[in-house]
Design a protein around this motif. Structure first.
Motif, PDB file in Angstrom:
ATOM      1  N   GLU A 156      -9.365   6.660 -27.601  1.00 27.45           N
ATOM      2  CA  GLU A 156     -10.433   6.452 -26.626  1.00 27.45           C
ATOM      3  C   GLU A 156     -10.678   4.956 -26.471  1.00 27.45           C
ATOM      4  OE1 GLU A 156     -13.861   8.432 -28.150  1.00 27.45           O
ATOM      5  OE2 GLU A 156     -12.722  10.261 -28.548  1.00 27.45           O
ATOM      6  N   VAL A 157     -11.033   4.567 -25.258  1.00 23.63           N
ATOM      7  CA  VAL A 157     -11.378   3.170 -25.018  1.00 23.63           C
ATOM      8  C   VAL A 157     -12.538   2.760 -25.931  1.00 23.63           C
ATOM      9  CG1 VAL A 157     -12.328   1.575 -23.297  1.00 23.63           C
ATOM     10  CG2 VAL A 157     -10.469   3.128 -22.672  1.00 23.63           C
ATOM     11  N   ALA A 158     -13.475   3.685 -26.132  1.00 21.62           N
ATOM     12  CA  ALA A 158     -14.625   3.377 -26.991  1.00 21.62           C
ATOM     13  C   ALA A 158     -14.192   3.117 -28.431  1.00 21.62           C
ATOM     14  CB  ALA A 158     -15.631   4.522 -26.938  1.00 21.62           C
ATOM     15  N   GLN A 159     -13.153   3.845 -28.875  1.00 18.98           N
ATOM     16  CA  GLN A 159     -12.651   3.606 -30.236  1.00 18.98           C
ATOM     17  C   GLN A 159     -12.052   2.206 -30.355  1.00 18.98           C
ATOM     18  OE1 GLN A 159      -9.956   6.955 -30.542  1.00 18.98           O
ATOM     19  NE2 GLN A 159     -11.272   7.950 -32.044  1.00 18.98           N
ATOM     20  N   ARG A 175     -12.786  -0.349 -28.539  1.00 20.18           N
ATOM     21  CA  ARG A 175     -13.877  -1.312 -28.449  1.00 20.18           C
ATOM     22  C   ARG A 175     -14.608  -1.436 -29.784  1.00 20.18           C
ATOM     23  NH1 ARG A 175     -18.772  -0.967 -24.004  1.00 20.18           N
ATOM     24  NH2 ARG A 175     -19.982  -2.702 -24.851  1.00 20.18           N
ATOM     25  N   GLN A 176     -14.830  -0.298 -30.452  1.00 22.29           N
ATOM     26  CA  GLN A 176     -15.577  -0.300 -31.700  1.00 22.29           C
ATOM     27  C   GLN A 176     -14.736  -0.723 -32.891  1.00 22.29           C
ATOM     28  OE1 GLN A 176     -18.802   0.402 -32.431  1.00 22.29           O
ATOM     29  NE2 GLN A 176     -19.166   0.347 -30.234  1.00 22.29           N
ATOM     30  N   GLN A 177     -13.484  -0.281 -32.923  1.00 21.52           N
ATOM     31  CA  GLN A 177     -12.712  -0.413 -34.156  1.00 21.52           C
ATOM     32  C   GLN A 177     -11.659  -1.509 -34.117  1.00 21.52           C
ATOM     33  OE1 GLN A 177     -11.478   3.453 -35.680  1.00 21.52           O
ATOM     34  NE2 GLN A 177     -13.147   4.415 -34.548  1.00 21.52           N
ATOM     35  N   GLU A 187     -16.425  -6.162 -22.825  1.00 16.93           N
ATOM     36  CA  GLU A 187     -15.770  -5.488 -23.953  1.00 16.93           C
ATOM     37  C   GLU A 187     -15.060  -4.211 -23.515  1.00 16.93           C
ATOM     38  OE1 GLU A 187     -18.839  -4.924 -26.828  1.00 16.93           O
ATOM     39  OE2 GLU A 187     -18.763  -6.999 -27.513  1.00 16.93           O
ATOM     40  N   GLU A 188     -15.693  -3.482 -22.609  1.00 16.71           N
ATOM     41  CA  GLU A 188     -15.105  -2.208 -22.208  1.00 16.71           C
ATOM     42  C   GLU A 188     -13.793  -2.411 -21.454  1.00 16.71           C
ATOM     43  OE1 GLU A 188     -17.208   0.262 -19.340  1.00 16.71           O
ATOM     44  OE2 GLU A 188     -16.760   1.990 -20.624  1.00 16.71           O
ATOM     45  N   ALA A 242     -11.105  -3.527 -23.780  1.00 17.69           N
ATOM     46  CA  ALA A 242     -10.583  -2.403 -24.562  1.00 17.69           C
ATOM     47  C   ALA A 242      -9.663  -1.535 -23.706  1.00 17.69           C
ATOM     48  CB  ALA A 242     -11.738  -1.568 -25.119  1.00 17.69           C
ATOM     49  N   LYS A 248      -5.678  -0.721 -24.309  1.00 16.21           N
ATOM     50  CA  LYS A 248      -5.121   0.633 -24.281  1.00 16.21           C
ATOM     51  C   LYS A 248      -3.972   0.716 -23.275  1.00 16.21           C
ATOM     52  CE  LYS A 248      -6.344   5.422 -23.238  1.00 16.21           C
ATOM     53  NZ  LYS A 248      -7.404   6.427 -23.211  1.00 16.21           N
TER      54      LYS A 248
END
Lengths: 291, 370
Positions: free
Chosen positions: B33-36, B38-40, B57-58, B61, B65
C-alpha cells in the motif's frame, strides 16, 4: 504502411494536461526564445527548459520546441536515425498524438512539423515545413573548452581559433578532419553552430534549406535556429575541403546510391548489407520502381 | 531479402506489460500500500521529496511504488509531475530556530542552550541484521521506554550564538526576489541562492562524494558539524489579500550548519565561515554533503584558490542533478546507428592506406563489403 495514423481523440489525457502537455505560459516563453533564435541565426538562446515526462537526453528539447509550435491542424512526423519505427520515435509520436491529438504521418512531404534525431530527411523539404532537431550538447566548442563562461565569450568575440586548431590537428594526425557527425558549421557567416549529431553527410542539406530549422536542447536549456534560405557552411580548409561520406554499395532494398546507408550484419559470418537510413525515402523509391 | 526490424510500437507495449508484472511481483502476496511505503519507508520518501523538489509524502510514496523502489526513477516521476504545477508564491523564509525538534546535535559544544538530543538515528546502532524482522516479528525488545518521551523546546541555532559574538562571517539577505532555477536557466556565475537550490535538488550520492573529496584534501576547508537539527517547521505565506503572513502547515526538514576555517584580512578580524545544507524530511547525509559542498563553492567569495572539483561551480551545478545525469547516460541506449555508421566509414577510411600497403592482404574494400 498507413500514411496517416488514426487520430487519437484530443483530451485523451482526461484534461489533466494542456494541449501538447506544456502549459500556455511555458509554450509562449519557448516561442519567444525561438523568435530570438530565428532573429540571430545560430546563436544559442538560454531558455527555462521544463522537466518533461521523458528522460533528458531522449529528446526533451526537441519535444518542448514541437509542443510550443504545434497547432491543432499540424501533421507531425517523428524520426530517429531517419526511421519512423525506431522505438523512441514511436514513443514521441505517441506522446503528441495523445496529448495534442494531432495527426501524424510517416511521409515526409505530408508533414508540417518533423521532429528528428540524428538525420535530415533525404526528401527535400519545402518552405511550409519546420524541422525540429533534438540536441544533446548544443555547444560546438564544448569538447575543446568545457566551461560555459568561456565558450559564451568566444562566441561573443567570434573567437573560433581553437576550433580551427582542433580541425588542423586532426589533419596533422589523421590526414583529414576526423569528425564524422555533429560536424561544426558557420551559420549566416557569424556563429559557429553544432548541427546536432547528424552525419556530416546531412550538413549540405542545411545550406539554403527552404524549411525553418529549430534546435532544442532540453538538459542544457538552449534553443537555436537556422531560418529558411540561410547560408550554412561546414568548416574546412582550402586545401582540405569539406566532403561527405560515400558508399561503394547501394541500398539493398531500393537501390539508392545517393542516400545515407545503415550497415546491417545479417549472419554469423558477418555478411554486411546496406539499407537506407531514411525509411520513408526508401519506401517512396520502392513505390516508384514498383517493387 | 533482408527485412528491416519493425514493430517498435508492439515492443513498447510489451515492455510496459512486463514492467507492470515485474513491479507487482508474486500476486499471491498482498500488494504494497502507498500508506505502508509512506509510513515504513520514510527515509526513502524524504529523499524522493528532496530531490524531486516537492513536499508531498503521499505522492512521493506513490512514485516509489510505481518505480518499483528505484528512487531515482521515483524522483523523476515526482519532478515530471511537479513541473506541471502552478507556482503562486514564495513562502516567508523558514525560521528553523523555531523548529519542533526531533533531533538536534552539535559536534562543537558538549553542552549548549537547548541541549543535545539524539532522536531516532542509525548512529550508534550496530549494523547487525535483525533476523527478528526477517521472521516478520517485532524487533528484540528495547529497554523500557524512557519515562517521558524526550523532546526539546525550540532553541536558538548554535551558529547564531557564535554569530552574536562576531565569530561567524555574517550572511547577508539582499532581499532580492527568490530565483527559481526550474523556470529560469542557470547562468554562470550563479548566485548563492541558485547554488543552494541546485544542491538541494542535487543527487545525495554525488554531494556525499564531493563533500568527502573536500575532507580528503581536494579543496579542504576544515569543517565542524556546528549543528544538525531535524524537526517540523511552520511554512508561512504572505498573500497580497492580507497584510500579515499566514501559516500553511508544517513540514519536516533536516538542517546542517558546518563551521569552517576562518577568514579575515588581519588576525583580529578572523571569523569562521559557514556551509549550509537543508533537505526535506529526515535526510542527514544529504544535508551534510550539501553543507560541505556549499562551503567549497564559496571559495571565490573568500578568495581561496580553487583546487578541487567540489569548488568548481559550473562542474558541480551542471552535474549534480540525477534526473539530468540519469537521462543523458541512459540515452546511450537509444539507437546511434547513423552516427556509428559515420564513424565506421571514417575509421575504415583512416585504416585504408595501411591495408593497401600490405601486399599479403589484397582484399579490396568492395569485396569485404559485398
Amino acid at each position: 504502411m498507413t500514411a496517416l495514423h488514426s487520430q487519437a481523440p484530443a483530451g485523451e489525457t482526461g484534461g489533466e494536461y494542456a494541449f501538447a502537455y506544456l502549459d500556455e505560459q511555458t509554450k509562449r516563453m519557448i516561442r519567444r526564445g525561438l523568435l530570438k533564435a530565428v532573429a540571430i541565426p545560430g546563436y544559442q538562446v538560454p531558455f527555462g527548459g521544463r522537466e518533461m515526462p521523458l528522460p533528458y537526453g531522449w529528446g526533451t528539447g526537441g519535444m518542448q520546441v514541437t509542443a510550443a509550435i504545434l497547432g491543432g491542424d499540424d501533421v507531425l512526423k517523428v524520426i530517429d536515425q531517419g526511421a519512423d519505427d525506431t522505438t523512441n520515435a514511436v514513443s514521441i509520436r505517441r506522446f503528441f498524438s495523445r496529448t495534442a491529438g494531432v495527426a501524424t504521418t510517416t511521409r515526409t512531404p505530408e508533414a508540417t512539423v518533423i521532429q528528428t534525431r540524428h538525420r535530415v530527411p533525404e526528401t527535400p523539404l519545402s518552405n511550409d515545413q519546420i524541422l525540429v532537431f533534438q540536441v544533446p550538447i548544443p555547444e560546438p566548442l564544448r569538447f575543446i573548452e568545457p566551461a560555459e563562461t568561456e565558450t559564451r565569450t568566444m562566441h561573443a568575440l567570434r573567437d573560433y581559433g581553437i576550433m580551427h586548431v582542433k580541425l588542423y590537428e586532426d589533419i596533422a594526425t589523421f590526414g583529414h578532419i576526423a569528425t564524422a557527425y555533429a560536424y561544426p558549421v558557420t551559420v549566416d557567416d557569424r556563429y559557429v553552430m553544432d548541427p546536432s549529431p547528424i552525419p556530416k553527410f546531412d550538413n549540405p542539406k542545411l545550406d539554403m534549406n527552404p524549411a525553418l530549422m529549430l534546435f532544442g536542447a532540453g538538459r542544457e536549456k538552449r534553443l537555436y535556429a537556422v531560418p529558411p534560405y540561410t547560408r550554412v557552411v561546414s568548416l574546412d580548409f582550402e586545401d582540405h575541403p569539406f566532403a561527405v561520406q560515400r558508399w561503394t554499395e547501394c541500398c539493398a532494398v531500393c537501390g539508392s546510391r545517393d542516400s545515407f546507408l545503415d550497415e546491417l550484419i545479417v549472419d554469423d559470418a558477418g555478411t554486411k548489407r546496406f539499407v537506407c537510413s531514411d525509411t520513408d525515402y526508401c519506401r517512396q523509391r520502392q513505390q516508384e520502381t514498383g517493387q | 531479402m533482408y527485412v528491416a526490424v519493425k514493430g517498435g510500437e508492439q515492443a513498447i507495449d510489451n515492455a510496459h506489460r512486463l514492467l507492470a508484472k515485474k513491479r507487482r511481483g508474486d500476486t499471491d502476496r498482498p500488494a504494497l500500500e502507498v500508506a505502508q511505503i509512506r509510513q515504513q519507508l520514510p527515509l526513502a520518501v524524504a529523499r524522493v521529496m528532496s530531490e524531486g523538489s516537492l513536499y508531498d509524502e503521499e505522492l512521493a510514496a506513490l512514485a516509489i511504488k510505481q518505480a518499483a523502489g528505484d528512487l531515482l526513477e521515483a524522483i523523476f516521476l515526482l519532478r515530471a509531475y511537479r513541473t506541471t504545477l502552478p507556482r503562486f508564491a514564495a513562502s516567508v523564509p523558514l525560521d528553523t530556530g523555531r523548529m519542533q525538534l526531533s533531533r538536534r546535535i552539535s559536534a562543537t559544544f558538549k553542552d549548549l542552550p537547548g541541549g543535545q538530543l539524539l532522536g531516532p538515528t542509525f548512529d550508534y546502532t550496530h549494523r547487525l541484521l535483525d533476523f527478528a524482522l526477517l521472521a516478520e516479528g517485532e524487533p528484540a525488545a528495547t529497554p523500557a521506554e524512557s519515562a517521558a518521551p524526550a523532546s526539546l523546546e525550540p532553541c536558538p541555532r548554535v551558529l547564531e550564538m557564535l554569530g552574536r559574538e562576531g565569530l561567524m562571517t555574517p550572511e547577508r539577505d539582499e532581499g532580492a526576489a527568490v530565483p527559481d532555477m526550474t523556470r529560469e536557466p542557470l547562468e554562470f556565475p550563479a548566485s548563492r541562492a541558485q547554488r543552494l537550490q541546485a544542491l538541494a535538488r542535487g543527487d545525495e550520492g554525488f554531494l556525499l562524494a564531493l563533500g568527502y573529496s573536500t575532507q580528503r584534501g581536494y579543496g579542504r576547508n576544515h569543517p565542524f558539524a556546528g549543528e544538525i537539527r531535524i524537526g517540523e517547521v511552520e511554512v508561512w505565506l504572505e498573500t497580497p489579500e492580507l497584510d500579515f503572513a499566514v501559516p500553511l502547515g508544517d513540514i519536516e526538514v533536516t538542517e546542517c550548519e558546518m563551521i569552517n576555517q576562518f577568514v579575515g584580512h588581519t588576525p583580529d578580524q578572523a571569523q569562521f565561515t559557514r556551509g549550509y545544507g537543508l533537505a526535506f524530511g529526515y535526510a542527514e547525509r544529504k544535508a551534510m554533503g550539501m553543507a560541505l559542498v556549499d562551503r567549497a563553492l564559496r571559495a571565490g567569495e573568500y578568495g581561496e584558490e580553487v583546487q578541487g572539483p567540489a569548488q568548481q561551480e559550473e562542474f558541480v551545478l551542471m552535474h549534480c542533478d540525477n534526473v539530468e545525469a540519469g537521462g543523458f547516460v541512459s540515452h546511450l541506449k537509444l539507437p546511434h546507428y547513423v552516427d556509428f555508421q559515420a564513424e565506421l566509414e571514417l575509421i575504415r577510411k583512416m585504416r585504408q592506406p595501411a591495408q593497401d600497403a600490405t601486399p599479403t592482404e589484397p582484399a579490396p574494400l568492395e569485396e569485404n563489403r559485398a
